[in-house]
Design an enzyme around this catalytic site. Structure first.
Site, PDB file in Angstrom:
ATOM      1  N   CYS A 155       0.839  -1.206   0.000  1.00 36.92           N
ATOM      2  CA  CYS A 155       0.000   0.000   0.000  1.00 36.92           C
ATOM      3  C   CYS A 155       0.873   1.255   0.000  1.00 36.92           C
ATOM      4  O   CYS A 155       1.881   1.327   0.702  1.00 36.92           O
ATOM      5  CB  CYS A 155      -0.923  -0.012   1.226  1.00 36.92           C
ATOM      6  SG  CYS A 155      -2.063   1.386   1.246  1.00 36.92           S
TER       7      CYS A 155
ATOM      8  N   CYS B 179       0.321   4.783   7.022  1.00 37.20           N
ATOM      9  CA  CYS B 179      -0.331   4.601   8.333  1.00 37.20           C
ATOM     10  C   CYS B 179       0.645   3.864   9.275  1.00 37.20           C
ATOM     11  O   CYS B 179       1.050   2.722   8.984  1.00 37.20           O
ATOM     12  CB  CYS B 179      -1.631   3.828   8.175  1.00 37.20           C
ATOM     13  SG  CYS B 179      -2.666   4.498   6.848  1.00 37.20           S
TER      14      CYS B 179
ATOM     15  N   CYS C  94       0.422   0.038  10.305  1.00 35.09           N
ATOM     16  CA  CYS C  94      -0.063  -0.976   9.359  1.00 35.09           C
ATOM     17  C   CYS C  94       1.034  -1.845   8.756  1.00 35.09           C
ATOM     18  O   CYS C  94       2.025  -1.347   8.209  1.00 35.09           O
ATOM     19  CB  CYS C  94      -0.852  -0.286   8.244  1.00 35.09           C
ATOM     20  SG  CYS C  94      -1.660  -1.478   7.160  1.00 35.09           S
TER      21      CYS C  94
ATOM     22  N   CYS D 144     -16.379  -9.561   5.268  1.00 36.73           N
ATOM     23  CA  CYS D 144     -15.760  -8.251   5.038  1.00 36.73           C
ATOM     24  C   CYS D 144     -14.454  -8.420   4.280  1.00 36.73           C
ATOM     25  O   CYS D 144     -13.545  -9.109   4.750  1.00 36.73           O
ATOM     26  CB  CYS D 144     -15.526  -7.598   6.397  1.00 36.73           C
ATOM     27  SG  CYS D 144     -14.771  -5.982   6.248  1.00 36.73           S
TER      28      CYS D 144
ATOM     29  N   CYS E 205     -19.419  -6.585   3.176  1.00 42.19           N
ATOM     30  CA  CYS E 205     -18.719  -5.384   3.615  1.00 42.19           C
ATOM     31  C   CYS E 205     -17.404  -5.334   2.849  1.00 42.19           C
ATOM     32  O   CYS E 205     -16.793  -6.381   2.630  1.00 42.19           O
ATOM     33  CB  CYS E 205     -18.453  -5.474   5.121  1.00 42.19           C
ATOM     34  SG  CYS E 205     -17.440  -4.117   5.744  1.00 42.19           S
TER      35      CYS E 205
ATOM     36  N   CYS F 140     -19.489   1.751   8.329  1.00 39.45           N
ATOM     37  CA  CYS F 140     -18.731   1.110   9.406  1.00 39.45           C
ATOM     38  C   CYS F 140     -17.491   1.973   9.610  1.00 39.45           C
ATOM     39  O   CYS F 140     -16.652   2.075   8.709  1.00 39.45           O
ATOM     40  CB  CYS F 140     -18.357  -0.321   8.995  1.00 39.45           C
ATOM     41  SG  CYS F 140     -17.241  -1.130  10.158  1.00 39.45           S
TER      42      CYS F 140
ATOM     43  N   ARG G 139     -18.079  -2.762  17.691  1.00 39.87           N
ATOM     44  CA  ARG G 139     -17.327  -4.003  17.434  1.00 39.87           C
ATOM     45  C   ARG G 139     -16.018  -4.026  18.206  1.00 39.87           C
ATOM     46  O   ARG G 139     -15.176  -3.137  18.068  1.00 39.87           O
ATOM     47  CB  ARG G 139     -17.054  -4.193  15.938  1.00 39.87           C
ATOM     48  CG  ARG G 139     -16.313  -5.516  15.670  1.00 39.87           C
ATOM     49  CD  ARG G 139     -16.219  -5.904  14.218  1.00 39.87           C
ATOM     50  NE  ARG G 139     -17.525  -5.911  13.612  1.00 39.87           N
ATOM     51  CZ  ARG G 139     -17.851  -5.172  12.562  1.00 39.87           C
ATOM     52  NH1 ARG G 139     -16.969  -4.399  11.998  1.00 39.87           N
ATOM     53  NH2 ARG G 139     -19.067  -5.226  12.060  1.00 39.87           N
TER      54      ARG G 139
HETATM   55  N1  SAM Z   1      -6.708   0.322   3.171  1.00 40.99           N
HETATM   56  C1  SAM Z   1      -7.993   0.418   3.704  1.00 40.99           C
HETATM   57  C2  SAM Z   1      -8.126   1.496   4.735  1.00 40.99           C
HETATM   58  O1  SAM Z   1      -7.128   1.977   5.241  1.00 40.99           O
HETATM   59  O2  SAM Z   1      -9.261   1.857   5.019  1.00 40.99           O
HETATM   60  C3  SAM Z   1      -8.521  -0.893   4.283  1.00 40.99           C
HETATM   61  C4  SAM Z   1      -7.682  -1.760   5.156  1.00 40.99           C
HETATM   62  S1  SAM Z   1      -7.054  -1.055   6.679  1.00 40.99           S
HETATM   63  C5  SAM Z   1      -6.005  -2.359   7.178  1.00 40.99           C
HETATM   64  C6  SAM Z   1      -8.462  -1.077   7.773  1.00 40.99           C
HETATM   65  C7  SAM Z   1      -8.281  -0.666   9.213  1.00 40.99           C
HETATM   66  O3  SAM Z   1      -7.598  -1.666   9.937  1.00 40.99           O
HETATM   67  C8  SAM Z   1      -7.476   0.586   9.516  1.00 40.99           C
HETATM   68  O4  SAM Z   1      -8.207   1.755   9.320  1.00 40.99           O
HETATM   69  C9  SAM Z   1      -7.141   0.386  10.978  1.00 40.99           C
HETATM   70  O5  SAM Z   1      -8.147   0.929  11.809  1.00 40.99           O
HETATM   71  C10 SAM Z   1      -7.121  -1.127  11.146  1.00 40.99           C
HETATM   72  N2  SAM Z   1      -5.754  -1.624  11.390  1.00 40.99           N
HETATM   73  C11 SAM Z   1      -4.771  -1.723  10.494  1.00 40.99           C
HETATM   74  N3  SAM Z   1      -3.648  -2.203  11.050  1.00 40.99           N
HETATM   75  C12 SAM Z   1      -3.927  -2.416  12.356  1.00 40.99           C
HETATM   76  C13 SAM Z   1      -3.166  -2.889  13.463  1.00 40.99           C
HETATM   77  N4  SAM Z   1      -1.895  -3.225  13.343  1.00 40.99           N
HETATM   78  N5  SAM Z   1      -3.784  -2.994  14.649  1.00 40.99           N
HETATM   79  C14 SAM Z   1      -5.075  -2.653  14.787  1.00 40.99           C
HETATM   80  N6  SAM Z   1      -5.844  -2.183  13.783  1.00 40.99           N
HETATM   81  C15 SAM Z   1      -5.271  -2.055  12.583  1.00 40.99           C
HETATM   82  C1  DTB Z   2     -11.340  -2.675  11.299  1.00 44.15           C
HETATM   83  O1  DTB Z   2     -11.701  -1.690  11.967  1.00 44.15           O
HETATM   84  N1  DTB Z   2     -10.459  -3.567  11.707  1.00 44.15           N
HETATM   85  C2  DTB Z   2     -10.252  -4.587  10.688  1.00 44.15           C
HETATM   86  C3  DTB Z   2     -11.261  -4.183   9.587  1.00 44.15           C
HETATM   87  N2  DTB Z   2     -11.799  -2.955  10.098  1.00 44.15           N
HETATM   88  C4  DTB Z   2     -10.853  -4.102   8.206  1.00 44.15           C
HETATM   89  C5  DTB Z   2      -8.837  -4.736  10.295  1.00 44.15           C
HETATM   90  C6  DTB Z   2      -7.922  -5.037  11.450  1.00 44.15           C
HETATM   91  C7  DTB Z   2      -6.555  -5.247  10.912  1.00 44.15           C
HETATM   92  C8  DTB Z   2      -5.607  -5.697  11.965  1.00 44.15           C
HETATM   93  C9  DTB Z   2      -4.237  -5.839  11.455  1.00 44.15           C
HETATM   94  C10 DTB Z   2      -4.078  -6.870  10.366  1.00 44.15           C
HETATM   95  O2  DTB Z   2      -4.550  -8.012  10.509  1.00 44.15           O
HETATM   96  O3  DTB Z   2      -3.412  -6.541   9.386  1.00 44.15           O
HETATM   97 FE1  SF4 Z   3      -2.878   1.225   3.385  1.00 41.75          FE
HETATM   98 FE2  SF4 Z   3      -2.789   0.023   5.758  1.00 41.75          FE
HETATM   99 FE3  SF4 Z   3      -3.209   2.654   5.627  1.00 41.75          FE
HETATM  100 FE4  SF4 Z   3      -5.143   0.944   4.805  1.00 41.75          FE
HETATM  101  S1  SF4 Z   3      -4.363   1.179   6.886  1.00 41.75           S
HETATM  102  S2  SF4 Z   3      -4.438   2.812   3.757  1.00 41.75           S
HETATM  103  S3  SF4 Z   3      -3.866  -0.712   3.974  1.00 41.75           S
HETATM  104  S4  SF4 Z   3      -1.339   1.569   4.967  1.00 41.75           S
END
Ligand code: SAM
Ligand code: DTB
Ligand code: SF4
Length: 330
Positions: free
Chosen positions: A70, A74, A77, A114, A145, A205, A277
């Site tokens: 990506c 963030c 992530c 989802c 979703c 959501c 959730r």
């Molecule tokens: N790229 C899209 C976005 O950012 O909306 C979808 C996937 S992103 C992984 C969805 C959500 O997962 C993020 O907004 C964040 O709240 C959660 N998330 C990502 N990495 C995480 C982590 N290491 N621990 C907890 N929540 C996480």
């Molecule tokens: C949300 O709030 N949490 C989910 C879903 N929406 C997409 C993602 C959590 C991701 C946790 C880190 C991972 O597994 O990469």
């Molecule tokens: Fe990309 Fe992860 Fe940020 Fe979603 S949360 S926009 S997958 S870097």
């Protein structure tokens, strides 16, 4: 209509019969956090019982349909291309593999499926195969979703036409702290996508993460920002940071688990009609703290061994926990 970052003052009432919607100030949410734990959880449980069946928890299963690589930064992530987290970048999964996972999720008892993609947002060529996934998953009798990042004009309508029920797009943290965690897009960008989703008639959501190094005030500001949305999100995921090695936040200290329960309780009290959730990070919380989260008004979980790229409790372990707590799932 363009949303802006929420402010604390009350919205004026423009109807003679409808009272102004309660707007939550950051100080009011901080005051909830400052209550004795038992008082806060009791109040949250009361609100929960007034609005929901007290022992029923909705279960959604996640699948990463496009993993890693990506462009966004963030700080939490595993999927950002800027950090070396050891994750293999993958291209979009074929439809057959998605359906296989969706069927398995349904057989295990999930009601919603989802699908998440590590994109800043989908290009037109990316969206077409996702629309097929939504149509086909829906045909299996599951709620659908997706979480695909920021949407361009017209994309939300295409998703709605394909039968999408929910779009997940988190605001993640408070307006003040946002720029310290993410610099490649703004909170306003996220709010603009949420407007597009809402305007297309898709359920919203939207939630956030704790454990990013934020202050308690920042947590309160996140809750106020969500609760002051008009209307508040239908579903509010509260994620506990999963510390991923290689990310800037990989060595963060976990937050006090009771403060996590306080977040759930504050979400329940301020958003009485939303599904709250208990999301990422359940593995690390353990059974007893999860039980407190259900008592504080959490009524939805991610169900299945994997979140997107990290681990989640086994479905069997969750089934046992639900049985021990007398919880029904749907
Ligand atoms: N790229 C899209 C976005 O950012 O909306 C979808 C996937 S992103 C992984 C969805 C959500 O997962 C993020 O907004 C964040 O709240 C959660 N998330 C990502 N990495 C995480 C982590 N290491 N621990 C907890 N929540 C996480
Ligand atoms: C949300 O709030 N949490 C989910 C879903 N929406 C997409 C993602 C959590 C991701 C946790 C880190 C991972 O597994 O990469
Ligand atoms: Fe990309 Fe992860 Fe940020 Fe979603 S949360 S926009 S997958 S870097």
């Amino acid at each position: 209509m363009t949303a802006t970052v929420a402010h604390a003052e009350s919205a004026p009432s423009n109807a003679t019969t409808t009272p102004a919607r309660k707007r939550w100030s950051v100080a009011e949410v901080e005051a909830l956090f400052a209550l004795p734990f038992n008082d806060l959880v009791f109040r949250a449980q009361q609100v929960h019982r007034e609005n929901f069946e007290p022992n029923a928890v909705q279960r959604s299963t996640l699948l990463s349909i496009k993993t890693g690589g990506c462009s966004e930064d963030c700080g939490y992530c595993s999927q950002s291309s800027r950090y070396d987290t050891g994750l293999e970048k993958e291209s979009l999964l074929p439809l057959g593999e998605v359906l296989e996972n969706a069927r398995a999720a349904k057989a295990k008892g999930a009601s919603r499926f989802c699908m998440g993609a590590a994109w800043r947002g989908p290009k037109e060529k990316d969206l077409a195969p996702v629309l097929d996934m939504v149509r086909e998953v829906k045909k299996l009798g599951l709620e659908t979703c997706v979480t695909l990042g920021m949407l361009k004009d017209g994309q939300a309508e295409q998703l709605k036409d394909a039968g999408l029920d929910y779009y997940n797009h988190n605001i993640d943290t408070s307006p003040e702290f946002y720029g310290q965690i993410i610099t490649t897009h703004t909170l306003q960008d996220r709010l603009d996508t949420l407007d597009k989703v809402r305007d297309a008639g898709i359920n919203v959501c939207c939630g956030g993460i704790v454990g990013l190094g934020e202050t308690k005030k920042s947590r309160a500001a996140l809750i106020a920002e969500l609760a002051n949305m008009n209307p508040p999100p239908d579903s509010v995921p509260i994620n506990n940071l999963v510390q991923v090695e290689g990310t800037p936040l990989g060595n963060n200290e976990a937050i006090d688990p009771f403060d996590f329960v306080r977040m759930i309780a504050a979400a329940r009290i301020t958003m009485p009609k939303s599904y709250v959730r208990l999301s990422a990070g359940r593995q690390e919380l353990g059974d007893a703290v999860q039980a407190l989260c259900f008592m504080a008004g959490a009524n939805s979980i991610f169900y299945g061994e994997r979140l997107l790229t990290t681990e989640n409790p086994d479905a069997d372990a969750d089934d046992k926990l639900f049985a021990r707590l007398g919880l029904k799932s749907f």
